[in-house]
Write an enzyme that holds these catalytic residues in place. Structure first.
Site, short mmCIF file in Angstrom:
data_model
loop_
_atom_site.label_atom_id
_atom_site.label_comp_id
_atom_site.label_asym_id
_atom_site.label_seq_id
_atom_site.Cartn_x
_atom_site.Cartn_y
_atom_site.Cartn_z
N CYS A 151 30.55 37.87 47.64
CA CYS A 151 31.29 37.50 48.85
C CYS A 151 30.61 36.19 49.34
O CYS A 151 29.63 36.44 49.78
CB CYS A 151 31.30 38.58 49.63
SG CYS A 151 32.37 37.90 51.30
N LYS B 246 40.54 46.89 50.06
CA LYS B 246 39.78 45.79 50.89
C LYS B 246 38.33 46.24 50.69
O LYS B 246 37.79 47.65 50.79
CB LYS B 246 40.33 45.80 52.01
CG LYS B 246 39.29 45.01 53.02
CD LYS B 246 39.40 43.49 52.95
CE LYS B 246 38.58 42.80 53.67
NZ LYS B 246 38.35 41.20 52.98
N THR C 297 35.80 34.16 45.17
CA THR C 297 36.32 32.69 45.76
C THR C 297 35.26 31.63 45.54
O THR C 297 34.05 31.83 45.45
CB THR C 297 36.86 32.62 46.92
OG1 THR C 297 35.63 33.26 47.78
CG2 THR C 297 38.24 33.63 47.34
N GLY D 193 34.98 37.60 56.22
CA GLY D 193 33.53 38.26 56.25
C GLY D 193 33.77 39.70 56.34
O GLY D 193 33.29 40.35 57.17
N GLY E 154 45.93 37.98 43.41
CA GLY E 154 45.31 37.98 44.86
C GLY E 154 46.58 37.30 45.79
O GLY E 154 47.31 38.00 46.30
N THR E 155 45.93 36.08 45.98
CA THR E 155 46.53 35.01 47.17
C THR E 155 48.16 34.99 46.91
O THR E 155 48.95 34.94 47.82
CB THR E 155 45.88 33.80 47.31
OG1 THR E 155 44.48 34.03 47.37
CG2 THR E 155 46.53 33.16 47.91
N ASN F 115 36.10 48.39 46.70
CA ASN F 115 35.37 47.29 46.42
C ASN F 115 34.24 47.41 47.29
O ASN F 115 34.27 47.43 48.55
CB ASN F 115 36.16 46.03 46.79
CG ASN F 115 35.52 44.79 46.76
OD1 ASN F 115 35.05 44.28 47.87
ND2 ASN F 115 35.43 43.94 45.51
N LYS G 230 31.82 42.50 40.25
CA LYS G 230 32.64 41.31 40.72
C LYS G 230 31.64 40.05 40.69
O LYS G 230 30.93 39.99 41.45
CB LYS G 230 33.55 41.46 41.62
CG LYS G 230 34.31 40.24 42.06
CD LYS G 230 35.42 40.68 43.02
CE LYS G 230 36.49 39.65 43.19
NZ LYS G 230 37.46 40.03 44.16
N ASN H 180 39.26 31.13 52.75
CA ASN H 180 39.18 32.21 53.91
C ASN H 180 37.77 32.37 54.28
O ASN H 180 36.95 32.20 53.24
CB ASN H 180 39.84 33.60 53.26
CG ASN H 180 38.91 34.21 52.48
OD1 ASN H 180 38.04 35.22 53.11
ND2 ASN H 180 38.90 34.22 51.28
#
Ligand SMILES: Cc1cc2nc3c(=O)[nH]c(=O)nc-3n(C[C@H](O)[C@H](O)[C@H](O)COP(=O)(O)O)c2cc1C
Lengths: 260, 304
Positions: B130, B45, B193, B72, B265-266, B99, B165, B69
């Site tokens: 992000c 995470k 995302t 945050g 991921g998801t 990360n 990333k 999502n």
């Protein structure tokens, strides 16, 4: 960390309780893991599912000897409609057992369980445990109307049942949190548990605080994973955001800041 | 038996299947379901220099074939990770790759420096993509100069494998990829995302507390494949493919498009064991197609 599984669950029986309210019983042919009062499962609503994510449901009943697990399911959208429309024999997958469980003080003598609508779901397993250790249970169950006031006969086996309906078609007319036993017999109780709509649980929490009675609430935030990785289902607590799926769904009401 | 190992710089992955940051916690949450030692790696995470509570609930919305999502970057900070979490997970026989995030270049540097000397951390993933934080995050990843600057700054303080990333919320992803390669990145991972939103027509309100959020899941796979393919053809460093991988064939598609490693991921939200099924499926694919080394598949798309 406790064991959790992605299980194959076979639909065994779907019992309508009222329009859009069902009990759904599954069988597992590989045996059932032990489940505790308050735990929940993340069910696929079909194969293939009509919705992307699984849906979380409190475990209403579980019988390890018979490998049976039952959920109370209220139809609220596409996923629950698909799920309750499955045929017996269908195999679905479910993640379980998820979440924490209710704490049961061994010295509790008079417990009060306040449930609104489908909020009765986690309380059969709890009341069975309470009864077993000799705690007297009073249920206060509220619903919109008589037709949606379901399962009261089941709970009668475990204690006294008081009811309320918003339209007065059965029991006290009004909100469950306005029920006269709360003011009349409030002092009698030494432990409160509640599950239902958030405004109801907030009222229960205020009442428990005022009467200085320990209180646990079972929350139903929307979630994606159900096992603590996505961090979607958080609720504000005095210790910061906490996942309802792993650090709940059961919370001591004093921990919640109710910012949500 | 086919050889599933892949390599990024000097780092060998036993297989190409890793778990994406923000979708596997710190690996511990996965252990009731899977043995992490079987994975190629764990992208844990997102970490920041200090504790972050993330955005207010509701911060997830289901969509057709995916979800939005707006977490945050909720996390307890890099020091908590090093002192409290790492000792519990350090025995995993797989690569643990943090990360890292920041609202300023200085914060990114502080986090990277703290992770640089840890023996169990062979690499970091620099998240400049992000979409769910007010300051920093994606801001760094959507222009070439800022992507270059933050990557270069981290390169100076981080000697081990540096993965950057990338955000898909850009006009030319190849330009950003080239900028971070020039700044010294050892690999790029993509995609994070896609910025999106959901509205409740009955209440006329946004579903997410932040109004917008990041879309993930199968809904974004075609976009991710396209971007991996474009980036693979324009940089010389390895590409890590991410976006909507639900099964082994999805992962193979990413490799054909140019990925050396993939992140699931998801999909793990729906099936926490899916990554192991992806590994098994890749092995089956190699056997069926008589391919002895998985790495020969990377970039194997036939376009004539
Ligand atoms: C709930 C959630 C949290 C995420 N948190 C992070 C994060 O902390 N850092 C990061 O770089 N990416 C994060 N991501 C992005 C994923 O790592 C991945 O890039 C993205 O979801 C696309 O892959 P998928 O479609 O397989 O999920 C998150 C994604 C989700 C769904």
């Amino acid at each position: 960390m406790a064991n959790k599984v992605v299980a194959q669950l076979i639909v065994q029986e779907i019992t309508p309780l009222a329009a859009d309210h069902f009990l759904m019983r599954f069988h597992s042919d590989t045996g059932l893991l032990p489940v505790d009062a308050g735990n929940f499962a993340q069910l696929a609503t079909g194969d293939p599912p009509a919705v992307f994510l699984r849906r979380p449901f409190s475990i209403f009943d579980a019988d390890t000897a018979l490998s049976m697990i039952t959920f109370y399911i209220k139809v609220v959208g596409k996923g629950t409609a698909q799920l309750t429309g499955q045929k017996p024999g269908t195999r679905l997958t479910g993640l379980y057992p998820l979440g924490n469980s209710f704490t049961i003080p061994t010295n509790a003598r008079n417990a009060l369980i306040i449930a609104g609508g489908s909020g009765v779901a986690p309380f059969l397993l709890l009341s069975r445990k309470l009864k077993k250790q000799g705690t007297h249970v009073t249920f206060l169950i509220g619903a919109k109307n008589r037709e949606e006031l379901v399962l009261t006969d089941v709970f009668q086996e475990y204690g006294d049942v008081e009811t309320s309906t918003e339209d007065g078609s059965e029991g006290f007319k009004g909100l469950v949190t306005e029920h006269p036993i709360l003011s009349r017999k409030g002092q009698l109780f030494d432990q409160v548990y509640s599950c239902g709509p958030v405004p109801m649980m907030k009222a229960v929490s205020r009442w428990a605080l005022k009467n200085d009675i320990p209180c646990e609430l079972s929350l139903e935030n929307t979630m994606a994973c159900g096992y603590g990785v996505c961090l979607s289902c958080v609720t504000g607590t005095t210790e910061g955001n906490r996942c309802v799926c792993t650090e709940g769904p059961v919370f001591n009401h004093k921990l919640l800041t109710w910012q949500t | 038996m086919a050889d599933l190992s892949v390599q990024i710089k000097n780092l060998v992955f036993r297989n190409p299947v890793t778990l994406a940051s923000g979708t596997c916690g710190f690996g511990e949450e996965m252990t009731p379901f899977i043995n992490p030692d079987l994975l190629g790696g764990l992208f844990v995470k997102g970490l920041t220099i200090r504790n972050r509570e993330g955005n207010p609930y509701p911060r997830m919305a289901e969509t057709a074939s995916g979800m939005l999502n707006a977490i945050g970057l909720q996390n307890k900070g890099v020091d908590y990770f090093i002192q409290d979490i790492l000792p519990r997970i350090r025995h995993y026989q797989t690569h643990i790759i943090p990360n890292i995030n920041g609202s300023t270049v200085k914060e990114y540097i502080q986090v990277a420096e703290k992770l640089a000397d840890l023996d169990r951390i062979p690499a970091i993933e620099l998240n400049i993509s992000c979409p769910n934080v007010k300051a920093g995050g994606m801001e760094f990843g959507i222009t070439c100069p800022s992507a270059f600057a933050v990557t270069e700054a981290i390169r100076k303080v981080y000697p081990k494998v540096l993965i950057v990333k990338l955000s898909p919320n850009v006009t030319h992803i190849t330009e950003i990829a080239k900028a971070v390669e020039d700044a010294g990145a050892d690999a790029v991972s993509l995609i994070n995302t896609l910025l999106g939103m959901a509205i409740n027509a009955d209440t006329r309100k946004p579903v997410l507390s932040t109004v917008t959020g990041g879309l993930s899941g199968p809904a974004i796979k075609p976009v991710a494949l396209r971007m991996v393919w474009q980036v693979y053809r324009s940089v010389g460093i390895p590409v890590i493919g991410i976006g909507g991988i639900m099964n082994a064939l999805d992962a193979i598609e990413f490799m054909l498009a140019g990925a050396s490693v993939v992140q699931v991921g998801t999909a793990s939200f729906i099936d926490p064991t899916v990554s192991l099924k992806v590994i098994q499926g890749i092995e089956d694919y190699l056997n069926i197609h008589h391919i002895s080394r998985l790495r020969d598949l990377t970039g194997g798309l036939i376009t004539d």
